[in-house]
Write a protein that holds these residues in place. Structure first.
Motif, PDB file in Angstrom:
ATOM      1  N   THR A   1      -4.517 -34.291  21.913  1.00  0.00           N
ATOM      2  CA  THR A   1      -4.601 -34.624  20.487  1.00  0.00           C
ATOM      3  C   THR A   1      -5.168 -33.431  19.730  1.00  0.00           C
ATOM      4  OG1 THR A   1      -5.065 -36.894  21.107  1.00  0.00           O
ATOM      5  CG2 THR A   1      -5.562 -36.296  18.831  1.00  0.00           C
ATOM      6  N   VAL A   2      -4.531 -33.071  18.635  1.00  0.00           N
ATOM      7  CA  VAL A   2      -5.033 -31.951  17.817  1.00  0.00           C
ATOM      8  C   VAL A   2      -6.283 -32.432  17.081  1.00  0.00           C
ATOM      9  CG1 VAL A   2      -4.495 -30.338  15.950  1.00  0.00           C
ATOM     10  CG2 VAL A   2      -2.675 -31.109  17.480  1.00  0.00           C
ATOM     11  N   THR A   3      -7.413 -31.754  17.336  1.00  0.00           N
ATOM     12  CA  THR A   3      -8.628 -32.137  16.597  1.00  0.00           C
ATOM     13  C   THR A   3      -8.897 -31.166  15.453  1.00  0.00           C
ATOM     14  OG1 THR A   3     -10.039 -30.843  18.039  1.00  0.00           O
ATOM     15  CG2 THR A   3      -9.716 -33.140  18.645  1.00  0.00           C
ATOM     16  N   GLY A   4      -8.353 -29.980  15.546  1.00  0.00           N
ATOM     17  CA  GLY A   4      -8.587 -29.006  14.476  1.00  0.00           C
ATOM     18  C   GLY A   4      -7.607 -27.858  14.535  1.00  0.00           C
ATOM     19  N   LEU A   5      -7.513 -27.153  13.398  1.00  0.00           N
ATOM     20  CA  LEU A   5      -6.652 -25.971  13.326  1.00  0.00           C
ATOM     21  C   LEU A   5      -7.550 -24.737  13.168  1.00  0.00           C
ATOM     22  CD1 LEU A   5      -3.940 -27.260  10.822  1.00  0.00           C
ATOM     23  CD2 LEU A   5      -4.016 -27.546  13.299  1.00  0.00           C
ATOM     24  N   ILE A   6      -7.101 -23.621  13.712  1.00  0.00           N
ATOM     25  CA  ILE A   6      -7.915 -22.403  13.640  1.00  0.00           C
ATOM     26  C   ILE A   6      -7.275 -21.424  12.678  1.00  0.00           C
ATOM     27  CG2 ILE A   6      -8.899 -20.498  14.969  1.00  0.00           C
ATOM     28  CD1 ILE A   6      -8.339 -22.378  17.443  1.00  0.00           C
ATOM     29  N   ARG A   7      -8.009 -21.119  11.617  1.00  0.00           N
ATOM     30  CA  ARG A   7      -7.534 -20.114  10.658  1.00  0.00           C
ATOM     31  C   ARG A   7      -8.506 -18.938  10.742  1.00  0.00           C
ATOM     32  NH1 ARG A   7      -4.926 -21.119   4.993  1.00  0.00           N
ATOM     33  NH2 ARG A   7      -5.725 -23.218   5.127  1.00  0.00           N
ATOM     34  N   SER A   8      -8.256 -18.069  11.713  1.00  0.00           N
ATOM     35  CA  SER A   8      -9.202 -16.976  11.999  1.00  0.00           C
ATOM     36  C   SER A   8      -8.664 -15.651  11.455  1.00  0.00           C
ATOM     37  CB  SER A   8      -9.386 -16.864  13.513  1.00  0.00           C
ATOM     38  OG  SER A   8      -8.300 -16.149  14.076  1.00  0.00           O
ATOM     39  N   PRO A   9      -9.481 -14.608  11.475  1.00  0.00           N
ATOM     40  CA  PRO A   9      -8.967 -13.301  11.041  1.00  0.00           C
ATOM     41  C   PRO A   9      -8.205 -12.573  12.149  1.00  0.00           C
ATOM     42  CG  PRO A   9     -11.336 -13.202  11.388  1.00  0.00           C
ATOM     43  CD  PRO A   9     -10.920 -14.581  11.729  1.00  0.00           C
ATOM     44  N   HIS A  10      -7.947 -13.240  13.273  1.00  0.00           N
ATOM     45  CA  HIS A  10      -7.219 -12.617  14.381  1.00  0.00           C
ATOM     46  C   HIS A  10      -5.826 -13.253  14.459  1.00  0.00           C
ATOM     47  CE1 HIS A  10      -6.099 -10.977  18.146  1.00  0.00           C
ATOM     48  NE2 HIS A  10      -7.304 -10.702  18.571  1.00  0.00           N
ATOM     49  N   PRO A  11      -4.762 -12.497  14.138  1.00  0.00           N
ATOM     50  CA  PRO A  11      -3.426 -13.108  14.058  1.00  0.00           C
ATOM     51  C   PRO A  11      -2.928 -13.737  15.358  1.00  0.00           C
ATOM     52  CG  PRO A  11      -3.305 -10.719  13.850  1.00  0.00           C
ATOM     53  CD  PRO A  11      -4.742 -11.069  13.824  1.00  0.00           C
ATOM     54  N   GLN A  12      -3.290 -13.135  16.493  1.00  0.00           N
ATOM     55  CA  GLN A  12      -2.807 -13.704  17.757  1.00  0.00           C
ATOM     56  C   GLN A  12      -3.436 -15.061  18.043  1.00  0.00           C
ATOM     57  OE1 GLN A  12      -3.689 -10.002  19.321  1.00  0.00           O
ATOM     58  NE2 GLN A  12      -1.719  -9.693  20.293  1.00  0.00           N
ATOM     59  N   VAL A  13      -4.677 -15.226  17.613  1.00  0.00           N
ATOM     60  CA  VAL A  13      -5.351 -16.521  17.780  1.00  0.00           C
ATOM     61  C   VAL A  13      -4.645 -17.563  16.907  1.00  0.00           C
ATOM     62  CG1 VAL A  13      -7.507 -17.766  17.296  1.00  0.00           C
ATOM     63  CG2 VAL A  13      -7.577 -15.522  18.391  1.00  0.00           C
ATOM     64  N   ASN A  14      -4.264 -17.163  15.713  1.00  0.00           N
ATOM     65  CA  ASN A  14      -3.649 -18.106  14.764  1.00  0.00           C
ATOM     66  C   ASN A  14      -2.220 -18.476  15.134  1.00  0.00           C
ATOM     67  OD1 ASN A  14      -5.971 -17.614  13.420  1.00  0.00           O
ATOM     68  ND2 ASN A  14      -5.053 -16.520  11.720  1.00  0.00           N
ATOM     69  N   SER A  15      -1.528 -17.529  15.771  1.00  0.00           N
ATOM     70  CA  SER A  15      -0.095 -17.778  15.938  1.00  0.00           C
ATOM     71  C   SER A  15       0.343 -18.093  17.357  1.00  0.00           C
ATOM     72  CB  SER A  15       0.693 -16.569  15.431  1.00  0.00           C
ATOM     73  OG  SER A  15       0.321 -15.440  16.184  1.00  0.00           O
ATOM     74  N   GLY A  16      -0.551 -17.930  18.332  1.00  0.00           N
ATOM     75  CA  GLY A  16      -0.035 -18.126  19.683  1.00  0.00           C
ATOM     76  C   GLY A  16      -0.982 -18.786  20.669  1.00  0.00           C
ATOM     77  N   GLN A  17      -2.110 -19.355  20.166  1.00  0.00           N
ATOM     78  CA  GLN A  17      -3.068 -19.872  21.145  1.00  0.00           C
ATOM     79  C   GLN A  17      -3.413 -21.334  20.911  1.00  0.00           C
ATOM     80  OE1 GLN A  17      -6.204 -17.117  22.039  1.00  0.00           O
ATOM     81  NE2 GLN A  17      -4.625 -15.726  22.695  1.00  0.00           N
ATOM     82  N   VAL A  18      -3.653 -21.994  22.040  1.00  0.00           N
ATOM     83  CA  VAL A  18      -4.071 -23.391  22.029  1.00  0.00           C
ATOM     84  C   VAL A  18      -5.342 -23.479  22.877  1.00  0.00           C
ATOM     85  CG1 VAL A  18      -3.478 -25.696  22.854  1.00  0.00           C
ATOM     86  CG2 VAL A  18      -1.739 -24.298  21.768  1.00  0.00           C
ATOM     87  N   TYR A  19      -6.397 -24.036  22.312  1.00  0.00           N
ATOM     88  CA  TYR A  19      -7.673 -24.146  23.018  1.00  0.00           C
ATOM     89  C   TYR A  19      -7.905 -25.599  23.419  1.00  0.00           C
ATOM     90  CZ  TYR A  19      -8.468 -19.502  21.133  1.00  0.00           C
ATOM     91  OH  TYR A  19      -8.340 -18.179  20.831  1.00  0.00           O
ATOM     92  N   LEU A  20      -8.366 -25.802  24.645  1.00  0.00           N
ATOM     93  CA  LEU A  20      -8.666 -27.146  25.113  1.00  0.00           C
ATOM     94  C   LEU A  20      -9.929 -27.089  25.963  1.00  0.00           C
ATOM     95  CD1 LEU A  20      -6.240 -28.013  28.034  1.00  0.00           C
ATOM     96  CD2 LEU A  20      -6.186 -25.831  26.905  1.00  0.00           C
ATOM     97  N   PRO A  21     -10.582 -28.228  26.190  1.00  0.00           N
ATOM     98  CA  PRO A  21     -11.815 -28.183  26.980  1.00  0.00           C
ATOM     99  C   PRO A  21     -11.545 -27.634  28.384  1.00  0.00           C
ATOM    100  CG  PRO A  21     -11.631 -30.267  25.833  1.00  0.00           C
ATOM    101  CD  PRO A  21     -10.316 -29.585  25.670  1.00  0.00           C
ATOM    102  N   LEU A  22     -12.465 -26.819  28.877  1.00  0.00           N
ATOM    103  CA  LEU A  22     -12.285 -26.156  30.169  1.00  0.00           C
ATOM    104  C   LEU A  22     -12.061 -27.163  31.298  1.00  0.00           C
ATOM    105  CD1 LEU A  22     -12.437 -23.450  31.749  1.00  0.00           C
ATOM    106  CD2 LEU A  22     -14.867 -23.839  31.997  1.00  0.00           C
ATOM    107  N   ASP A  23     -12.829 -28.262  31.283  1.00  0.00           N
ATOM    108  CA  ASP A  23     -12.687 -29.223  32.386  1.00  0.00           C
ATOM    109  C   ASP A  23     -11.320 -29.901  32.361  1.00  0.00           C
ATOM    110  OD1 ASP A  23     -13.399 -30.471  30.045  1.00  0.00           O
ATOM    111  OD2 ASP A  23     -14.985 -31.726  30.903  1.00  0.00           O
ATOM    112  N   VAL A  24     -10.769 -30.111  31.160  1.00  0.00           N
ATOM    113  CA  VAL A  24      -9.439 -30.729  31.045  1.00  0.00           C
ATOM    114  C   VAL A  24      -8.378 -29.738  31.562  1.00  0.00           C
ATOM    115  CG1 VAL A  24      -7.722 -31.633  29.414  1.00  0.00           C
ATOM    116  CG2 VAL A  24     -10.139 -32.173  29.107  1.00  0.00           C
ATOM    117  N   ALA A  25      -8.527 -28.467  31.163  1.00  0.00           N
ATOM    118  CA  ALA A  25      -7.585 -27.436  31.623  1.00  0.00           C
ATOM    119  C   ALA A  25      -7.682 -27.273  33.129  1.00  0.00           C
ATOM    120  CB  ALA A  25      -7.893 -26.112  30.934  1.00  0.00           C
ATOM    121  N   ASP A  26      -8.900 -27.277  33.622  1.00  0.00           N
ATOM    122  CA  ASP A  26      -9.134 -27.098  35.061  1.00  0.00           C
ATOM    123  C   ASP A  26      -8.447 -28.201  35.868  1.00  0.00           C
ATOM    124  OD1 ASP A  26     -10.731 -25.946  37.332  1.00  0.00           O
ATOM    125  OD2 ASP A  26     -11.472 -28.001  37.345  1.00  0.00           O
ATOM    126  N   GLN A  27      -8.583 -29.423  35.383  1.00  0.00           N
ATOM    127  CA  GLN A  27      -7.976 -30.564  36.084  1.00  0.00           C
ATOM    128  C   GLN A  27      -6.441 -30.482  36.003  1.00  0.00           C
ATOM    129  OE1 GLN A  27      -9.253 -34.332  34.603  1.00  0.00           O
ATOM    130  NE2 GLN A  27      -8.744 -35.389  36.502  1.00  0.00           N
TER     131      GLN A  27
END
Lengths: 411, 264
Positions: free
Chosen positions: A183-209
């Motif tokens: 579920t999308v909980t938030g959007l990232i509008r950062s000054p780093h274009p690669q973060v804004n256009s190509g990355q998805v962040y999720l909790p480490l334990d969820v990714a690990d599993q």
């Protein structure tokens, strides 16, 4: 000498148009020089800040051999975060650290599928190292929750909003296909274009599993107390990990950001060339104006020589005039430059807004801000004065050497 | 009767080949004459499927109809297959004419005529759909080792497409690297052809479903001539593989399966 100074000042005042043109050439050239340097310096500073704060951290610990294969985002080369964090606990100079699990994935909305970089982060430790949390529009992640933060530009392309559910399609460590609903909980509008256009962040334990990595992390990222001591601290970290029997590679941000630094270096070459060209234009403008002024005054010079002024005095007169214009032009150029700098530093220019989705391989997006460079401003001031002074010498000598009769007839 | 269906068994590799062979593989070609469907163990069912699927060589002309929402793209191809080690495909439709694939064992190569570039498909690329289809490169590569990678059990008997089918559940053997940790296969109990297959992610999420829409007879074999692969994560996304012409047990020169021929 005093007489010459007075005469030079009077000449400048008398020939207002000529004085103004020379003065303008110097002022505009020097102001442009200061502005270009300011914006280039600001861009570099912000790019490095973005890189460290949103991508590399100060120091990173990887499993042996990971860095060489980083492009393929391997998840079989991992370190055990708890062991690394324990080994780092006693290293002086290390402020804090956080594990991350970086992997290749495809973001699937049910009608579109786009390749992305998935980043598993520890929601509690990550904000101590990275500034990502400052740019989240919505809710930050919680440990164990099937939630995700999505880059703003990516979300726009896929029409994703907080509350929407998407599927992250990836592979487990054993190469099995994996599909996780997040579920999308938030959007990232950062000054780093690669973060804004190509990355998805999720909790480490969820990714690990999901990736069946077994508690590993592809990197443990460190924030250190003083960046100036980075080499010393990286040596201590390396020794500490070795002492703890952890086979790992330790890289400073300079080493991980090698590609960016290569671009930055070539950009610096370009900046140098640009500044050199502006300098040439300014100098040619000044020489040209002074030379024209001297040619215009051949008759006047002939008269001065006929009245008994020596060639040396005539050269000095010209040089005083040029230096006077140089001082005025430099002061004005520097003041305009400082005013422009103040605007660029405080407000910046939003030239990248239209290109937010564009990845130019440079970690900067949004507003371009300038940075102060006072030594450069001082140098620019003296440059203006010295160039005017030197530029006036050759034409002054030429006219001073002419026979007064020839000068009078010629004029 | 049902007690034997629960047995976990290892089976010998099922033949799965590159794209033109995918249909043959996903579904298997069935030889007639093996139709006495008694109470069989999973091992026996998969053995019969494997036996039917095996072919020394084949030459075929086929079509790939890729649907994504309202868009539909058709690709035409000619393929050559030898055993389970070698396969070569050349695309014939104007947009892709000259694009070629070559499978040699576990390696997959692709040739782009416009760029005159030979590319080995590996890493991330293996996860992508071949030519924009719903068949991934991995689908074409991994499956020949399926028997060594999965345990099969019979989950039941169901009617599907008007035929009585065994429903097999395949679970990846511990420690084995597979694309789909779980598969569910519907096998025609008379022809021993897989007529439907469900492919699952590690999380248990259904990723893809393949269905046979048409079976044909040729030279004593029954083969799947029309197969639909649906990507269950993408709405309205499916690829239909249609075999228009096929010849079994033909002589194919070794040269067809060389990197040099790929670039010609």
């Amino acid at each position: 000498m005093r007489y010459l100074l007075k005469l030079a000042a009077r000449n400048l005042w008398r020939q207002k148009r000529r004085t103004f043109l020379t003065f303008l050439a110097i002022a505009v050239g020097l102001a442009a020089l200061i502005e270009v340097d300011c914006i280039m310096r600001g861009v570099d500073r912000d790019a490095i800040d973005n890189l460290i704060n949103l991508e590399t951290g100060d120091l990173r610990v990887h499993a042996q051999g990971y860095f060489a294969q980083r492009e393929s985002l391997p998840i079989d080369l991992v370190v055990e975060p708890s062991a690394v964090l324990a080994a780092l606990g006693s290293v002086p100079g290390v402020k804090t650290a956080t594990p991350r699990l970086v992997f290749g994935a495809r973001l699937n909305t049910g009608w579109e599928e786009i390749p992305v970089v998935g980043v598993g982060i520890d929601p509690e430790l990550d904000p101590q190292v990275f500034t990502l949390a400052e740019y989240v529009e919505g809710k930050w992640l919680s440990r164990g929750a099937a939630e995700a933060l999505v880059g703003y530009n990516l979300a726009q392309v896929l029409e994703l909003e907080p509350g929407d559910i998407f599927t992250l399609v990836t592979r487990t460590r054993g190469e099995a296909f994996q599909a996780v609903d997040l579920t999308v909980t938030g959007l990232i509008r950062s000054p780093h274009p690669q973060v804004n256009s190509g990355q998805v962040y999720l909790p480490l334990d969820v990714a690990d599993q999901a990736l069946a990595v077994g508690g590993g992390a592809t990197e443990v990222v460190l924030r250190i107390e003083r960046r100036a001591n980075i080499d010393e601290v990286s040596g201590l970290v390396r020794a500490s990990l070795q002492g703890a029997g952890i086979p790992a590679e330790v890289l400073t941000w300079r080493e991980t950001a090698r590609d960016f630094l290569a671009i930055s270096q070539s950009k610096q070459g370009f900046t140098g060339l640009l500044i050199f060209m502006i300098l040439i234009i300014a100098v040619v403008g000044m020489v040209n104006t002074i030379l024209l002024g001297a040619m215009e005054r051949v008759r006047e010079i002939g008269m001065m020589k006929a009245m008994g002024m020596s060639p040396r005095e005539i050269v000095l007169l010209f040089m005083f005039e040029a230096t006077g214009i140089g001082v005025l032009g430099s002061i004005t150029g520097c003041l305009v430059g400082i005013a422009g700098n103040a605007y660029l530093v405080n407000h910046g220019i939003d030239v990248l807004r239209a290109y937010q989705g564009l990845d130019i391989g440079y970690p900067i997006a949004g507003v371009l801000r300038g940075a102060w460079n006072w030594p450069m401003i001082v140098e620019t001031f003296f440059l203006g004065v010295v160039v005017s002074w030197v530029a006036s010498y050759v034409p002054a000598r030429r006219v001073a050497a002419q026979d007064p009769l020839v000068s009078l007839r010629h004029g | 009767m049902m007690s034997v269906w629960g047995n976990m068994v290892k089976v010998r590799p099922r033949i799965r080949l590159l794209i033109p062979a995918v249909a043959l593989v996903l579904l298997t070609a069935a030889m007639s004459g093996l139709s006495e469907a008694g109470d069989l163990t999973a091992k026996e069912i998969v053995s019969r499927m494997d036996a039917n699927a095996y072919m020394a060589s084949a030459h075929l002309v086929a079509k790939l109809v890729i649907r994504a929402g309202n868009r539909e793209i058709t690709k035409e191809m000619e393929g050559w297959v030898v055993g389970n080690e070698k396969a070569a495909v050349t695309f014939l439709n104007p947009g892709d004419r000259g694009t070629k694939y070559l499978k040699l064992g576990d390696e997959l190569w692709m040739f782009f005529p416009d760029a005159e570039d030979l590319v080995k498909i590996s890493g991330h690329m293996l996860r992508q759909g071949m030519m924009g289809s719903d068949f991934s490169y991995q689908d074409a590569l991994e499956s020949e080792k399926m028997g060594e990678l999965y345990d099969f059990k019979v989950a039941g008997v169901e009617d599907y497409g008007g035929a009585r089918c065994y429903v097999l559940e395949a679970t990846a053997l511990p420690g084995k690297q597979v694309s789909y940790p779980r598969r569910k296969i519907w096998v025609d109990s008379e022809k021993f052809v897989a007529v439907k297959e469900e492919l699952y992610a590690a999380s248990g999420r259904l990723l893809k479903v393949s269905r046979v829409e048409e079976l044909r007879q040729k030279g004593g074999r029954t083969y799947a001539s029309r197969v639909v692969m649906e990507d269950k994560l993408k709405r309205g996304s499916s690829t239909t593989f249609i075999i228009e012409k096929i010849e079994f047990d033909v002589d194919i020169p070794d040269d067809v399966f060389s990197l040099r021929s790929l670039m010609r």
